[in-house]
Design a protein around this motif. Structure first.
Motif, PDB file in Angstrom:
ATOM      1  N   SER A   1      34.951  32.563  42.107  1.00 16.24           N
ATOM      2  CA  SER A   1      33.726  32.034  41.510  1.00 16.24           C
ATOM      3  C   SER A   1      32.507  32.374  42.363  1.00 16.24           C
ATOM      4  N   ALA A   2      32.627  32.166  43.654  1.00 14.56           N
ATOM      5  CA  ALA A   2      31.498  32.452  44.553  1.00 14.56           C
ATOM      6  C   ALA A   2      31.194  33.950  44.589  1.00 14.56           C
ATOM      7  N   LEU A   3      32.226  34.765  44.635  1.00 13.92           N
ATOM      8  CA  LEU A   3      32.011  36.218  44.646  1.00 13.92           C
ATOM      9  C   LEU A   3      31.283  36.676  43.382  1.00 13.92           C
ATOM     10  N   MET A   4      31.673  36.130  42.247  1.00 14.63           N
ATOM     11  CA  MET A   4      31.010  36.478  40.978  1.00 14.63           C
ATOM     12  C   MET A   4      29.531  36.082  41.028  1.00 14.63           C
ATOM     13  N   ARG A   5      29.259  34.869  41.487  1.00 18.89           N
ATOM     14  CA  ARG A   5      27.873  34.406  41.556  1.00 18.89           C
ATOM     15  C   ARG A   5      27.056  35.183  42.578  1.00 18.89           C
ATOM     16  N   ALA A   6      27.738  35.768  43.575  1.00 17.92           N
ATOM     17  CA  ALA A   6      27.039  36.539  44.610  1.00 17.92           C
ATOM     18  C   ALA A   6      26.833  37.993  44.202  1.00 17.92           C
ATOM     19  N   GLY A   7      27.254  38.348  42.991  1.00 20.20           N
ATOM     20  CA  GLY A   7      26.991  39.688  42.495  1.00 20.20           C
ATOM     21  C   GLY A   7      28.160  40.642  42.574  1.00 20.20           C
ATOM     22  N   CYS A   8      29.318  40.166  42.916  1.00 15.65           N
ATOM     23  CA  CYS A   8      30.507  41.021  42.948  1.00 15.65           C
ATOM     24  C   CYS A   8      30.886  41.377  41.511  1.00 15.65           C
ATOM     25  N   PRO A   9      31.153  42.642  41.249  1.00 14.00           N
ATOM     26  CA  PRO A   9      31.571  43.014  39.893  1.00 14.00           C
ATOM     27  C   PRO A   9      32.825  42.242  39.478  1.00 14.00           C
ATOM     28  N   GLU A  10      32.824  41.801  38.231  1.00 14.38           N
ATOM     29  CA  GLU A  10      33.924  40.979  37.729  1.00 14.38           C
ATOM     30  C   GLU A  10      35.283  41.639  37.934  1.00 14.38           C
ATOM     31  N   GLU A  11      35.358  42.945  37.730  1.00 19.56           N
ATOM     32  CA  GLU A  11      36.644  43.629  37.853  1.00 19.56           C
ATOM     33  C   GLU A  11      37.174  43.631  39.289  1.00 19.56           C
ATOM     34  N   ASP A  12      36.317  43.375  40.266  1.00 19.45           N
ATOM     35  CA  ASP A  12      36.739  43.350  41.670  1.00 19.45           C
ATOM     36  C   ASP A  12      36.938  41.939  42.220  1.00 19.45           C
ATOM     37  N   ALA A  13      36.305  40.951  41.605  1.00 18.86           N
ATOM     38  CA  ALA A  13      36.246  39.608  42.190  1.00 18.86           C
ATOM     39  C   ALA A  13      37.618  38.970  42.392  1.00 18.86           C
ATOM     40  N   GLN A  14      38.508  39.072  41.414  1.00 23.73           N
ATOM     41  CA  GLN A  14      39.825  38.434  41.553  1.00 23.73           C
ATOM     42  C   GLN A  14      40.629  39.060  42.689  1.00 23.73           C
ATOM     43  N   ALA A  15      40.679  40.395  42.700  1.00 23.67           N
ATOM     44  CA  ALA A  15      41.435  41.083  43.754  1.00 23.67           C
ATOM     45  C   ALA A  15      40.846  40.797  45.130  1.00 23.67           C
ATOM     46  N   LEU A  16      39.538  40.745  45.237  1.00 27.21           N
ATOM     47  CA  LEU A  16      38.908  40.459  46.527  1.00 27.21           C
ATOM     48  C   LEU A  16      39.127  39.013  46.966  1.00 27.21           C
ATOM     49  N   ALA A  17      39.127  38.090  46.010  1.00 28.48           N
ATOM     50  CA  ALA A  17      39.405  36.695  46.352  1.00 28.48           C
ATOM     51  C   ALA A  17      40.830  36.564  46.881  1.00 28.48           C
ATOM     52  N   GLU A  18      41.766  37.214  46.208  1.00 29.12           N
ATOM     53  CA  GLU A  18      43.154  37.194  46.679  1.00 29.12           C
ATOM     54  C   GLU A  18      43.267  37.864  48.042  1.00 29.12           C
ATOM     55  N   GLU A  19      42.571  38.974  48.220  1.00 31.55           N
ATOM     56  CA  GLU A  19      42.583  39.675  49.506  1.00 31.55           C
ATOM     57  C   GLU A  19      41.999  38.800  50.618  1.00 31.55           C
TER      58      GLU A  19
END
Length: 186
Positions: A131-149
């Motif tokens: 959620s925070a990554l999305m609000r910070a401008g992370c592309p949606e297609e990357d946000a889930q994988a980056l959150a897990e990472e």
């Protein structure tokens, strides 16, 4: 002089015992030996015995993470909340000197007993960071994988730091994962 405890006083003591000895290695005898609290008092506060004690410890850990990590990631300024997460995580895990009790429970025979609490802890952390990554401008297609990472990076850094008995590994790993996440936020 006799010491009087409240349940809330005992839970942090139990957490450190479970961290050190694991669920299977923690017995009521060991708890009384390390805390000085009699079995009768322990059963007064935790009539369900060791399983209830471990459940209370997991709930306490969860409450801390909800307040310090998840809620700010879900509702605060995204960039600030992510930056604070790294600091809070470093402090909570004592720069890699303190194991993640939830992670430890996930890896041993205890997992089945507390699977819902364990899964919920990690799911909520990944979702809050997503959620925070999305609000910070992370592309949606990357946000889930980056959150897990990000969460996996923290957990892996804890294991490696403890295995090598080198807290610098934890610090370097957190910094590397933080840089990676920061690079994708626009």
């Amino acid at each position: 002089m006799k010491t009087f405890y409240e349940r809330a006083d005992i839970v942090p003591l139990l957490a450190e015992i479970f961290r050190e000895l694991g669920y299977e290695g923690t017995s009521l005898s060991r708890i009384t030996e390390r805390t000085g609290i009699g079995k009768g008092s322990l059963y007064h506060f935790f009539p369900g015995g060791k399983e209830e004690m471990a459940g209370a410890v997991l709930a306490d850990v969860d409450a801390w993470f909800e307040q310090a990590i998840y809620r700010p990631l879900r509702h605060g300024d995204a960039r600030e909340a992510i930056a604070v997460m790294w600091t809070e995580v470093n402090d909570y895990f004592r720069s890699g000197r303190r194991i993640c009790l939830v992670g430890a429970f996930a890896l041993d025979e205890t997992r089945g007993r507390f699977s819902v609490a364990i899964a919920d802890y990690f799911i909520r952390w990944v979702n809050a960071l997503h959620s925070a990554l999305m609000r910070a401008g992370c592309p949606e297609e990357d946000a889930q994988a980056l959150a897990e990472e990000g969460v996996a990076g923290i957990q892996g850094a804890l294991v490696l730091s403890r295995a090598l008995d080198d807290t610098a590994v934890f610090t370097r790993s957190l910094e590397a994962v933080a840089k990676r996440l920061d690079a994708v936020m626009q």
